[in-house]
Scaffold this motif. Structure first.
Motif, PDB file in Angstrom:
ATOM      1  N   LYS A  22     -28.164  41.468   6.053  1.00 14.97           N
ATOM      2  CA  LYS A  22     -29.399  42.185   6.369  1.00 14.97           C
ATOM      3  C   LYS A  22     -30.582  41.412   5.795  1.00 14.97           C
ATOM      4  CE  LYS A  22     -27.276  46.767   6.408  1.00 14.97           C
ATOM      5  NZ  LYS A  22     -27.478  48.212   6.226  1.00 14.97           N
ATOM      6  N   VAL A  23     -31.666  41.341   6.565  1.00 15.90           N
ATOM      7  CA  VAL A  23     -32.877  40.702   6.075  1.00 15.90           C
ATOM      8  C   VAL A  23     -34.061  41.607   6.352  1.00 15.90           C
ATOM      9  CG1 VAL A  23     -33.300  39.391   8.208  1.00 15.90           C
ATOM     10  CG2 VAL A  23     -34.230  38.563   6.032  1.00 15.90           C
ATOM     11  N   SER A  24     -34.925  41.744   5.376  1.00 17.30           N
ATOM     12  CA  SER A  24     -36.081  42.628   5.488  1.00 17.30           C
ATOM     13  C   SER A  24     -37.157  42.016   6.381  1.00 17.30           C
ATOM     14  CB  SER A  24     -36.665  42.889   4.092  1.00 17.30           C
ATOM     15  OG  SER A  24     -37.858  43.632   4.181  1.00 17.30           O
ATOM     16  N   VAL A  25     -37.608  42.816   7.341  1.00 18.75           N
ATOM     17  CA  VAL A  25     -38.745  42.443   8.185  1.00 18.75           C
ATOM     18  C   VAL A  25     -39.867  43.410   7.829  1.00 18.75           C
ATOM     19  CG1 VAL A  25     -39.563  42.058  10.531  1.00 18.75           C
ATOM     20  CG2 VAL A  25     -37.158  41.642   9.972  1.00 18.75           C
ATOM     21  N   SER A  26     -40.701  42.996   6.879  1.00 15.62           N
ATOM     22  CA  SER A  26     -41.691  43.874   6.273  1.00 15.62           C
ATOM     23  C   SER A  26     -42.946  43.970   7.133  1.00 15.62           C
ATOM     24  CB  SER A  26     -42.062  43.341   4.882  1.00 15.62           C
ATOM     25  OG  SER A  26     -42.923  42.220   5.001  1.00 15.62           O
ATOM     26  N   PRO A  27     -43.900  44.843   6.759  1.00 15.03           N
ATOM     27  CA  PRO A  27     -45.157  44.935   7.507  1.00 15.03           C
ATOM     28  C   PRO A  27     -45.944  43.626   7.532  1.00 15.03           C
ATOM     29  CG  PRO A  27     -44.884  46.870   6.129  1.00 15.03           C
ATOM     30  CD  PRO A  27     -43.794  45.907   5.740  1.00 15.03           C
ATOM     31  N   TRP A  28     -45.644  42.705   6.609  1.00 15.95           N
ATOM     32  CA  TRP A  28     -46.376  41.437   6.546  1.00 15.95           C
ATOM     33  C   TRP A  28     -45.605  40.297   7.188  1.00 15.95           C
ATOM     34  CZ3 TRP A  28     -46.002  45.128   2.802  1.00 15.95           C
ATOM     35  CH2 TRP A  28     -47.186  45.778   2.464  1.00 15.95           C
ATOM     36  N   CYS A  29     -44.514  40.627   7.838  1.00 12.43           N
ATOM     37  CA  CYS A  29     -43.645  39.613   8.432  1.00 12.43           C
ATOM     38  C   CYS A  29     -43.979  39.427   9.911  1.00 12.43           C
ATOM     39  CB  CYS A  29     -42.192  40.058   8.279  1.00 12.43           C
ATOM     40  SG  CYS A  29     -40.980  38.775   8.619  1.00 12.43           S
ATOM     41  N   ASN A  30     -43.771  38.238  10.405  1.00 11.75           N
ATOM     42  CA  ASN A  30     -43.933  37.964  11.830  1.00 11.75           C
ATOM     43  C   ASN A  30     -42.713  38.523  12.560  1.00 11.75           C
ATOM     44  OD1 ASN A  30     -43.806  36.704  14.430  1.00 11.75           O
ATOM     45  ND2 ASN A  30     -45.227  35.138  13.725  1.00 11.75           N
ATOM     46  N   GLU A  31     -42.901  39.688  13.177  1.00 15.56           N
ATOM     47  CA  GLU A  31     -41.777  40.386  13.808  1.00 15.56           C
ATOM     48  C   GLU A  31     -41.149  39.570  14.939  1.00 15.56           C
ATOM     49  OE1 GLU A  31     -42.146  44.790  14.409  1.00 15.56           O
ATOM     50  OE2 GLU A  31     -44.278  44.292  14.265  1.00 15.56           O
ATOM     51  N   GLU A  32     -41.995  39.005  15.768  1.00 15.63           N
ATOM     52  CA  GLU A  32     -41.485  38.280  16.930  1.00 15.63           C
ATOM     53  C   GLU A  32     -40.694  37.038  16.508  1.00 15.63           C
ATOM     54  OE1 GLU A  32     -44.390  41.117  18.072  1.00 15.63           O
ATOM     55  OE2 GLU A  32     -44.577  39.469  16.628  1.00 15.63           O
ATOM     56  N   PHE A  33     -41.201  36.336  15.497  1.00 13.34           N
ATOM     57  CA  PHE A  33     -40.493  35.159  14.984  1.00 13.34           C
ATOM     58  C   PHE A  33     -39.094  35.547  14.518  1.00 13.34           C
ATOM     59  CE2 PHE A  33     -39.076  32.520  11.504  1.00 13.34           C
ATOM     60  CZ  PHE A  33     -39.350  31.226  11.915  1.00 13.34           C
TER      61      PHE A  33
ATOM     62  N   HIS B 296     -37.031  53.194  24.504  1.00 15.83           N
ATOM     63  CA  HIS B 296     -37.409  51.781  24.623  1.00 15.83           C
ATOM     64  C   HIS B 296     -36.427  50.783  24.026  1.00 15.83           C
ATOM     65  CE1 HIS B 296     -41.387  52.848  26.189  1.00 15.83           C
ATOM     66  NE2 HIS B 296     -41.472  53.738  25.227  1.00 15.83           N
ATOM     67  N   TRP B 297     -35.357  51.259  23.377  1.00 14.62           N
ATOM     68  CA  TRP B 297     -34.470  50.302  22.716  1.00 14.62           C
ATOM     69  C   TRP B 297     -33.529  49.640  23.705  1.00 14.62           C
ATOM     70  CZ3 TRP B 297     -34.027  47.077  19.095  1.00 14.62           C
ATOM     71  CH2 TRP B 297     -32.787  46.539  18.723  1.00 14.62           C
TER      72      TRP B 297
ATOM     73  N   LEU C 151     -39.549  47.477  18.196  1.00 12.31           N
ATOM     74  CA  LEU C 151     -38.369  47.560  19.053  1.00 12.31           C
ATOM     75  C   LEU C 151     -38.351  46.416  20.060  1.00 12.31           C
ATOM     76  CD1 LEU C 151     -38.297  51.418  19.712  1.00 12.31           C
ATOM     77  CD2 LEU C 151     -36.819  50.130  18.158  1.00 12.31           C
ATOM     78  N   MET C 152     -39.517  46.091  20.597  1.00  6.86           N
ATOM     79  CA  MET C 152     -39.606  44.974  21.541  1.00  6.86           C
ATOM     80  C   MET C 152     -39.281  43.651  20.847  1.00  6.86           C
ATOM     81  SD  MET C 152     -40.362  46.384  24.422  1.00  6.86           S
ATOM     82  CE  MET C 152     -41.134  47.862  25.128  1.00  6.86           C
ATOM     83  N   ALA C 153     -39.809  43.479  19.639  1.00  9.56           N
ATOM     84  CA  ALA C 153     -39.590  42.225  18.907  1.00  9.56           C
ATOM     85  C   ALA C 153     -38.124  42.033  18.553  1.00  9.56           C
ATOM     86  CB  ALA C 153     -40.441  42.208  17.640  1.00  9.56           C
ATOM     87  N   ALA C 154     -37.408  43.143  18.331  1.00  3.47           N
ATOM     88  CA  ALA C 154     -36.028  43.065  17.864  1.00  3.47           C
ATOM     89  C   ALA C 154     -35.007  43.156  18.993  1.00  3.47           C
ATOM     90  CB  ALA C 154     -35.767  44.165  16.842  1.00  3.47           C
ATOM     91  N   ARG C 155     -35.437  43.095  20.225  1.00  5.74           N
ATOM     92  CA  ARG C 155     -34.479  43.162  21.332  1.00  5.74           C
ATOM     93  C   ARG C 155     -33.462  42.038  21.230  1.00  5.74           C
ATOM     94  NH1 ARG C 155     -37.543  44.994  26.978  1.00  5.74           N
ATOM     95  NH2 ARG C 155     -37.783  47.194  26.377  1.00  5.74           N
ATOM     96  N   GLY C 156     -32.215  42.412  21.433  1.00  7.83           N
ATOM     97  CA  GLY C 156     -31.149  41.425  21.309  1.00  7.83           C
ATOM     98  C   GLY C 156     -30.632  41.288  19.894  1.00  7.83           C
ATOM     99  N   CYS C 157     -31.232  42.030  18.949  1.00 12.28           N
ATOM    100  CA  CYS C 157     -30.801  42.018  17.550  1.00 12.28           C
ATOM    101  C   CYS C 157     -30.090  43.330  17.219  1.00 12.28           C
ATOM    102  CB  CYS C 157     -31.993  41.860  16.606  1.00 12.28           C
ATOM    103  SG  CYS C 157     -33.043  40.432  16.918  1.00 12.28           S
ATOM    104  N   LYS C 158     -29.444  43.379  16.097  1.00  9.09           N
ATOM    105  CA  LYS C 158     -28.989  44.629  15.509  1.00  9.09           C
ATOM    106  C   LYS C 158     -30.076  45.073  14.535  1.00  9.09           C
ATOM    107  CE  LYS C 158     -25.285  44.810  17.859  1.00  9.09           C
ATOM    108  NZ  LYS C 158     -25.174  45.819  18.952  1.00  9.09           N
ATOM    109  N   MET C 159     -30.573  46.298  14.716  1.00  9.46           N
ATOM    110  CA  MET C 159     -31.794  46.708  14.035  1.00  9.46           C
ATOM    111  C   MET C 159     -31.575  47.958  13.187  1.00  9.46           C
ATOM    112  SD  MET C 159     -35.434  47.738  15.773  1.00  9.46           S
ATOM    113  CE  MET C 159     -36.983  47.596  14.875  1.00  9.46           C
ATOM    114  N   GLU C 160     -32.309  48.006  12.089  1.00  4.47           N
ATOM    115  CA  GLU C 160     -32.322  49.153  11.195  1.00  4.47           C
ATOM    116  C   GLU C 160     -33.770  49.400  10.783  1.00  4.47           C
ATOM    117  OE1 GLU C 160     -30.471  50.153   6.753  1.00  4.47           O
ATOM    118  OE2 GLU C 160     -29.470  48.724   8.087  1.00  4.47           O
TER     119      GLU C 160
END
Length: 423
Positions: free
Chosen positions: A330-341, A420-421, A381-390
């Motif tokens: 698991k890796v944190s995607v915080s409010p300051w993270c580039n979601e799309e990247f 939308h997921w 949700l759009m940025a994480a498409r194709g990922c396993k998300m939490e």
């Protein structure tokens, strides 16, 4: 250990709450969520899991409910509430356990320096508003002799006394189990607590070799602490509802469980670990790689599975460093993270995109801006498409005493996932 007592009056309060927790634990919905967590952590889940972390605004939830008078009894009461209130109030995906978990009383003090911290209070007894650490290490070269060997240990007698006391009160209702949450290591946070962020930054520039020596000592002291836990058989399975840090849990069938633990002593390779480095957001990825990552990598290699990151953006150091940790789950995607990247990097992988939405939508305005919440979550949700998300909502320090608003917030996230997921 004289304070480890529960009065007759407090015992009745705790027994009432224990029955309530057990009732929630036995609900079919709770059991279904357990199954979903196992699938999710195995990267086989169909939808993102949701958790609203209550701890930061618990002062608006618990005081009016607390009835115990004794200090130890109140700590048990608070934990009982924490075990089921999310299910009762918010209807997120936090699971209610069918037992009362307790951990061993362990300690690790970096370089044997106890941090000197002053808390800011709101005048009403709430000290979560802010704090300040006094610098013990000002100039790394001059103060280096202050860095003694880190101290660590465990108080088994205290742990067993607490367990026995709780068992006498509620053990016939809820089993009391000794468990271990994830192995938690945050070296740069510990450094900032004894030398301030400013001094830490200057030390990298002024004394690069000495700084690297210090970081190597942190890694070795941490590993020595882990070896002590192994020798005393205090490394316990992390395969069920154990906390993995950052508002998530251990549910998995990849790591060995209690049946295997009965056969042999566990090592750190058998359990979850957690690490982060929020304090290094002010340095370049190159400096992180040179000064911080060698220490972190040595510690991370000790774990069976790893969760990494808190509020810091991980995208700048992903390619050079974090992606190289083979046990990362698991890796944190915080409010300051580039979601799309991060969505691009984690697409189709077995590393869970652990999104932490901005706390501002729930914690700032008294009235929930539902459309803004929807757009914020939808973007993730759009940025994480194709990922396993939490999705874990953290760092909300007030819900303006409006439980219905918090429950609605969770419902909005769930609705956006339904609509939308596309995993």
């Amino acid at each position: 250990m004289d304070g480890i007592v529960i009065s007759v009056k407090d015992r009745e309060v705790l027994r009432e709450l224990a029955r309530k927790q057990l009732a929630y634990a036995n609900r079919e919905e709770n059991r279904r969520k357990i199954d979903q967590w196992f699938l999710h952590n195995a990267c086989q889940g169909e939808k993102p899991m949701i958790h609203l972390e209550m701890g930061t605004f618990a002062s608006e939830i618990l005081p009016q409910r607390m009835r115990c008078e004794g200090t130890f009894a109140r700590s048990v009461e608070e934990k009982l509430y924490a075990n089921f209130l999310n299910q009762e109030l918010f209807e997120d995906d936090r699971v209610t356990p069918d037992y009362y978990p307790m951990g061993y009383d362990t300690h690790f003090t970096l370089f044997d320096i106890v941090p000197d911290v002053t808390h800011a209070s709101d005048g009403g007894g709430n000290e979560s508003l802010g704090h300040r650490f006094a610098s013990v290490i000002e100039d790394l070269e001059e103060d280096y002799p202050k860095l003694k060997a880190s101290s660590f240990g465990v108080d088994i007698a205290s742990t067993l006394q607490k367990k026995e006391t709780v068992e006498e009160a509620i053990g016939d209702i809820l089993p009391v189990r000794l468990q271990m949450d994830c192995l938690y290591s945050v070296p740069t946070q510990m450094l900032v607590h004894i030398m301030s962020m400013e001094n830490m930054m200057f030390a990298m520039y002024d004394y690069p070799d000495l700084f690297l020596t210090m970081m190597e000592r942190i890694a070795q002291d941490t590993i020595a602490y882990y070896r002590m836990l192994e020798e005393k058989r205090l490394i316990l399975p992390t395969v069920y509802g154990e906390n993995v840090g950052q508002g998530t849990w251990a549910f998995n069938r990849e790591l060995p469980g209690w049946e295997e633990w009965e056969k042999r002593p566990f090592t750190t390779k058998d359990v979850w670990g957690f690490m982060d480095s929020q304090e290094t957001v002010g340095i370049s990825p190159e400096m992180y790689e040179e000064f911080i990552f060698p220490c972190y990598q040595k510690i991370a290699e000790q774990y069976g599975l790893l969760s990494y990151g808190c509020c810091e953006p991980v995208d700048p150091i992903w390619d050079r460093c974090i992606s190289k940790l083979p046990n990362l789950r698991k890796v944190s995607v915080s409010p300051w993270c580039n979601e799309e990247f991060m969505g691009e990097r984690l697409y189709g992988s077995r590393v869970i995109y652990h999104r932490k939405p901005s706390p501002n939508f729930l914690g700032v305005d008294k009235v929930l801006d539902e459309e803004a919440v929807r757009l914020h979550i939808r973007k993730s949700l759009m940025a994480a498409r194709g990922c396993k998300m939490e999705i874990t909502q953290r760092d909300v320090y007030t819900i303006h005493h409006d439980i219905k608003k918090a429950k609605r917030y969770v419902a909005l996230i769930r609705e956006e996932i339904e609509n939308h997921w596309k995993g």
